[in-house]
Design an enzyme around this catalytic site. Structure first.
Site, PDB file in Angstrom:
ATOM      1  N   CYS A  78     -14.360 -11.586  -5.164  1.00 22.29           N
ATOM      2  CA  CYS A  78     -14.228 -12.759  -6.041  1.00 22.29           C
ATOM      3  C   CYS A  78     -15.289 -13.804  -5.716  1.00 22.29           C
ATOM      4  O   CYS A  78     -15.814 -14.474  -6.616  1.00 22.29           O
ATOM      5  CB  CYS A  78     -12.833 -13.358  -5.894  1.00 22.29           C
ATOM      6  SG  CYS A  78     -11.483 -12.217  -6.311  1.00 22.29           S
ATOM      7  N   CYS A 121     -10.861 -13.513  -1.238  1.00 21.64           N
ATOM      8  CA  CYS A 121     -11.358 -12.221  -1.704  1.00 21.64           C
ATOM      9  C   CYS A 121     -12.893 -12.210  -1.691  1.00 21.64           C
ATOM     10  O   CYS A 121     -13.522 -13.015  -2.410  1.00 21.64           O
ATOM     11  CB  CYS A 121     -10.827 -11.936  -3.106  1.00 21.64           C
ATOM     12  SG  CYS A 121     -11.516 -10.460  -3.875  1.00 21.64           S
TER      13      CYS A 121
END
Length: 277
Positions: free
Chosen positions: A78, A75
């Site tokens: 993230c 991600c």
């Protein structure tokens, strides 16, 4: 009688190693001190880092105060948030809060249990009460959320979506099964070279078989819990039918002397074998 050999005085104790050599107590003390220092350094190096929360230890979050992030290595959001989250974790001791992190790729059951639909997702947990963090993801805002107890301004997760409930535990198992099927699919395609249409055909057959087995189990359970009740079927009595046939309706208007009609009640007619002429 005195001996000419002076007794040997031993200062301290000796320890025998597994190699057969002996060391005295001073050397042993140095070795133990070194090991203790290494262990303390290892523990110190872990201080300030997010605690890895898995499906095996996630129930530890039910006690105390926690801030838990759900993320995935692939991600991009993230990855950009990782440094901020690690900096926030260093404030855990001062804020008296434990900071955890969950890798949803390794723990799909937790992503289903907490019903994570976006990454990264942050949860605040206080003594088993769950709240999803909504707000800025800066370090100062995260610190103020815990230090100023801003989480009290938000409603907890409802009982329907409570991660510790039975229904969310069931959802967790569905997520695990889905990841197992996906892993099985990747294995068939990459390692065994089965085409995609072949994989879909295999899954379709397995789904039909699983449905038949599950349906059979449900039917058996229903029959066991609610056995069928047998009712006695009454056979019509021929004698009663014949008796009903012998009833004649003599309800006729029969004028009497006063000219009023009277109703004559029904009478039974008995059949005789021999009829009189």
């Amino acid at each position: 009688m005195r001996s000419d050999v002076e007794p040997e005085i031993c200062y301290g104790f000796q320890f025998k190693l597994s190699t057969g050599k002996f060391i005295n107590n001073m050397d042993a003390w140095c070795i133990l001190t070194s090991f203790s220092f290494l262990i303390a350094c290892a523990k110190t190096s872990n201080v300030g880092k997010p605690i890895e929360v898995t499906e095996d230890n996630w129930r530890e979050t039910l006690s105390g105060e926690w801030m838990v992030e759900f993320m995935a290595p692939w991600c991009p959001a993230c990855q950009s948030f990782q440094e901020t989250w690690e900096s926030f974790a260093k404030w855990g001791r001062d804020l008296d809060v434990k900071v955890g992190i969950v890798d949803v790729t390794q723990n799909p059951g937790l992503s289903g249990r907490f019903f994570v639909t976006a990454l990264p997702t942050i949860y605040h947990i206080k003594d088993g009460v769950f709240r999803q963090y909504v707000g800025s993801r800066s370090e100062n805002d995260l610190i103020g959320y815990v230090d100023d107890k801003k989480w009290t301004d938000y409603e907890p997760v409802s009982a329907v979506w409570n991660p510790n409930s039975i229904q969310m535990s069931t959802v967790s198992w569905f997520f695990k099964i889905a990841m197992m099927i996906r892993s099985f699919y990747n294995t068939m395609v990459s390692e065994y070279g089965i085409p995609e249409w072949g994989c879909y055909l295999i899954f379709a057959v397995m789904t039909i078989i699983a449905g038949l087995i599950l349906g059979l189990i449900i039917v058996c359970c229903c029959d066991f819990m609610y056995p069928p009740k047998y009712q006695q079927i009454q056979v019509p009595n021929e004698a009663a039918d014949n008796q009903d046939d012998d009833i004649l309706d003599d309800t006729k208007p029969n004028p009497d002397a006063d000219g009023d009609a009277k109703t004559v009640r029904q009478r039974h007619v008995e059949k005789s074998d021999e009829q009189s002429e």
